[in-house]
Design a protein around this motif. Structure first.
Motif, PDB file in Angstrom:
ATOM      1  N   THR A  62       0.802  -1.218   0.000  1.00  0.00           N
ATOM      2  CA  THR A  62       0.000   0.000   0.000  1.00  0.00           C
ATOM      3  C   THR A  62       0.837   1.269   0.000  1.00  0.00           C
ATOM      4  O   THR A  62       0.563   2.200  -0.763  1.00  0.00           O
ATOM      5  N   SER A  63       1.851   1.339   0.857  1.00  0.00           N
ATOM      6  CA  SER A  63       2.688   2.538   0.913  1.00  0.00           C
ATOM      7  C   SER A  63       3.429   2.752  -0.400  1.00  0.00           C
ATOM      8  O   SER A  63       3.510   3.876  -0.908  1.00  0.00           O
ATOM      9  N   ALA A  64       3.943   1.670  -0.967  1.00  0.00           N
ATOM     10  CA  ALA A  64       4.666   1.776  -2.238  1.00  0.00           C
ATOM     11  C   ALA A  64       3.742   2.247  -3.356  1.00  0.00           C
ATOM     12  O   ALA A  64       4.135   3.061  -4.203  1.00  0.00           O
ATOM     13  N   ILE A  65       2.500   1.756  -3.357  1.00  0.00           N
ATOM     14  CA  ILE A  65       1.538   2.156  -4.384  1.00  0.00           C
ATOM     15  C   ILE A  65       1.253   3.651  -4.303  1.00  0.00           C
ATOM     16  O   ILE A  65       1.215   4.356  -5.319  1.00  0.00           O
ATOM     17  N   VAL A  66       1.050   4.158  -3.078  1.00  0.00           N
ATOM     18  CA  VAL A  66       0.727   5.579  -2.918  1.00  0.00           C
ATOM     19  C   VAL A  66       1.902   6.456  -3.329  1.00  0.00           C
ATOM     20  O   VAL A  66       1.724   7.467  -4.015  1.00  0.00           O
ATOM     21  N   VAL A  67       3.120   6.085  -2.919  1.00  0.00           N
ATOM     22  CA  VAL A  67       4.300   6.877  -3.300  1.00  0.00           C
ATOM     23  C   VAL A  67       4.459   6.894  -4.813  1.00  0.00           C
ATOM     24  O   VAL A  67       4.687   7.949  -5.422  1.00  0.00           O
ATOM     25  N   TYR A  68       4.318   5.722  -5.433  1.00  0.00           N
ATOM     26  CA  TYR A  68       4.428   5.654  -6.890  1.00  0.00           C
ATOM     27  C   TYR A  68       3.352   6.510  -7.557  1.00  0.00           C
ATOM     28  O   TYR A  68       3.638   7.284  -8.476  1.00  0.00           O
ATOM     29  N   SER A  69       2.111   6.397  -7.086  1.00  0.00           N
ATOM     30  CA  SER A  69       1.014   7.170  -7.673  1.00  0.00           C
ATOM     31  C   SER A  69       1.254   8.667  -7.515  1.00  0.00           C
ATOM     32  O   SER A  69       1.017   9.452  -8.442  1.00  0.00           O
ATOM     33  N   ALA A  70       1.723   9.072  -6.348  1.00  0.00           N
ATOM     34  CA  ALA A  70       2.004  10.490  -6.117  1.00  0.00           C
ATOM     35  C   ALA A  70       3.088  10.989  -7.065  1.00  0.00           C
ATOM     36  O   ALA A  70       2.973  12.084  -7.637  1.00  0.00           O
ATOM     37  N   LEU A  71       4.136  10.187  -7.257  1.00  0.00           N
ATOM     38  CA  LEU A  71       5.225  10.592  -8.157  1.00  0.00           C
ATOM     39  C   LEU A  71       4.748  10.642  -9.608  1.00  0.00           C
ATOM     40  O   LEU A  71       5.140  11.535 -10.367  1.00  0.00           O
ATOM     41  N   VAL A  72       3.894   9.699  -9.994  1.00  0.00           N
ATOM     42  CA  VAL A  72       3.329   9.711 -11.351  1.00  0.00           C
ATOM     43  C   VAL A  72       2.509  10.986 -11.567  1.00  0.00           C
ATOM     44  O   VAL A  72       2.662  11.685 -12.575  1.00  0.00           O
ATOM     45  N   LEU A  73       1.658  11.309 -10.607  1.00  0.00           N
ATOM     46  CA  LEU A  73       0.806  12.496 -10.728  1.00  0.00           C
ATOM     47  C   LEU A  73       1.644  13.774 -10.744  1.00  0.00           C
ATOM     48  O   LEU A  73       1.354  14.709 -11.509  1.00  0.00           O
ATOM     49  N   LEU A  74       2.674  13.817  -9.932  1.00  0.00           N
ATOM     50  CA  LEU A  74       3.545  14.994  -9.912  1.00  0.00           C
ATOM     51  C   LEU A  74       4.342  15.112 -11.211  1.00  0.00           C
ATOM     52  O   LEU A  74       4.563  16.218 -11.717  1.00  0.00           O
ATOM     53  N   ALA A  75       4.771  13.980 -11.752  1.00  0.00           N
ATOM     54  CA  ALA A  75       5.509  14.006 -13.019  1.00  0.00           C
ATOM     55  C   ALA A  75       4.632  14.516 -14.153  1.00  0.00           C
ATOM     56  O   ALA A  75       5.108  15.166 -15.091  1.00  0.00           O
ATOM     57  N   MET A  76       3.334  14.228 -14.074  1.00  0.00           N
ATOM     58  CA  MET A  76       2.391  14.664 -15.104  1.00  0.00           C
ATOM     59  C   MET A  76       1.939  16.113 -14.902  1.00  0.00           C
ATOM     60  O   MET A  76       1.324  16.700 -15.786  1.00  0.00           O
ATOM     61  N   HIS A  77       2.242  16.660 -13.733  1.00  0.00           N
ATOM     62  CA  HIS A  77       1.850  18.040 -13.408  1.00  0.00           C
ATOM     63  C   HIS A  77       3.079  18.769 -12.855  1.00  0.00           C
ATOM     64  O   HIS A  77       3.190  18.994 -11.636  1.00  0.00           O
ATOM     65  N   PRO A  78       4.026  19.122 -13.724  1.00  0.00           N
ATOM     66  CA  PRO A  78       5.312  19.685 -13.286  1.00  0.00           C
ATOM     67  C   PRO A  78       5.184  20.960 -12.460  1.00  0.00           C
ATOM     68  O   PRO A  78       6.016  21.211 -11.576  1.00  0.00           O
ATOM     69  N   GLU A  79       4.158  21.777 -12.714  1.00  0.00           N
ATOM     70  CA  GLU A  79       4.005  23.014 -11.946  1.00  0.00           C
ATOM     71  C   GLU A  79       3.669  22.714 -10.485  1.00  0.00           C
ATOM     72  O   GLU A  79       4.129  23.408  -9.561  1.00  0.00           O
ATOM     73  N   ILE A  80       2.902  21.640 -10.242  1.00  0.00           N
ATOM     74  CA  ILE A  80       2.579  21.230  -8.874  1.00  0.00           C
ATOM     75  C   ILE A  80       3.810  20.613  -8.221  1.00  0.00           C
ATOM     76  O   ILE A  80       4.096  20.854  -7.039  1.00  0.00           O
ATOM     77  N   GLN A  81       4.558  19.826  -9.004  1.00  0.00           N
ATOM     78  CA  GLN A  81       5.783  19.229  -8.483  1.00  0.00           C
ATOM     79  C   GLN A  81       6.768  20.316  -8.042  1.00  0.00           C
ATOM     80  O   GLN A  81       7.388  20.215  -6.976  1.00  0.00           O
TER      81      GLN A  81
END
Length: 310
Positions: A120-139
């Motif tokens: 579960t923790s790994a899934i959330v970290v991966y998902s957060a990084l994917v979403l941030l990579a797709m939204h560079p201004e938020i990252q």
């Protein structure tokens, strides 16, 4: 398996035969749990109680018991590690010494925490990084917040540091909203319950709560409910919504027992990663297809490009 280290204070070397055995056992457990959640909803949960499942459960319980027996705090006068840190098992053993826990309680709590945090923790970290990579201004905004707290890099992240990241809090909550690691949970009605006039749940009825769909309902999250927007978790926006509109860790007396552990883990990992690395991807947000199994997964996992920050 970071959770073995942080919960039990024991490291299992990645790549070893023991590591592969443990990973395989948890994969079987996760698969059977997924089947059980579906079959139990129609009264057929007994079909998942196969010899393989029972053998796997016995193996994992014996593993946890063995790790508890080897824990130094069982023999030492002090429950403290040399550096002053404590794993969950140390706290559980301390509670046992004080008469608050039985030996069985220590085993159950340790096993539950390991099983619940697996993947579960790994899934959330991966998902957060994917979403941030797709939204560079938020990252970049999240990175600037981290850099303002740790201008010279990170040597350690303490619990009190977590109060300094209000924007990262919103990023993590939004990642959990769009990609809840446990997309569906099951409950059984203790009593006959009227949800609203004309809608009554009979006593002992199995109820599936679709967290994934709940987190994307436009009536609760607005017309852009499917988009990644951390500002959904601004205090003013939270106050406008029903308290059960967001339940990444479930709600009520049977909510996730590891919620604080999970939140701390996610913050520490993302703070550390964002401070040192920049993430990007060519995968498009609209092309993401989630697979809602017992834990959330992707039909195609977006590949991330990683750049070391100067």
């Amino acid at each position: 398996m970071m959770n073995i280290l942080t919960i039990m204070g024991t490291k299992i070397d990645e790549g070893s035969e023991n590591y592969k055995e443990v990973m395989n056992a948890f994969n079987i457990l996760a698969h059977r749990t997924a089947q059980n959640s579906v079959y139990s909803s129609v009264g057929l949960g007994f079909l998942t109680l196969t010899p393989e499942y029972k053998k796997t459960l016995k193996y994992l319980r014996e593993l946890v018991c063995d790790l508890i027996k080897k824990n130094p705090s069982l023999k030492a006068e002090s429950d403290e590690y040399e550096d002053g840190k404590q794993a969950l098992v140390n706290l559980a053993v301390k509670a046992m010494k004080q008469g608050l826990f039985t030996a069985s309680d220590v085993e159950i709590e340790s096993f539950t925490m390991i099983a619940a945090s697996y993947e579960t923790s790994a899934i959330v970290v991966y998902s957060a990084l994917v979403l941030l990579a797709m939204h560079p201004e938020i990252q970049e905004r999240a990175f600037e917040e981290v850099r303002s707290v740790f201008p010279d890099g990170i040597t350690s992240v303490e619990y009190d540091d977590l109060k300094k990241f209000p924007y990262l809090d919103m990023v993590i909550a939004e990642a959990l909203r769009l990609a809840p690691p446990i997309p569906y949970i099951g409950r059984q009605a203790i009593n006959e319950t009227e949800l609203r006039p004309g809608v009554t749940i009979p006593k002992e009825m199995q109820v599936i709560i679709p967290i994934f769909e709940l987190h994307r309902r436009k009536e609760l999250w607005g017309p852009e409910a499917a988009r990644f927007n951390p500002e959904n978790f601004l205090p003013g926006n939270i106050a406008k919504r029903h308290p059960c509109a967001y339940m990444a860790f479930s709600k009520g007396p049977r909510n996730c027992i590891g919620v604080r552990y999970a939140e701390f883990t996610l913050h520490v990992l993302l703070i550390t990663l964002l401070r040192s690395l920049k993430f990007s991807t060519t995968f498009k947000y609209d092309d993401i297809v989630f697979m809602p199994n017992v834990t959330l997964s992707y039909k195609v996992e977006p590949l991330l490009s990683i750049e070391v920050r100067a």
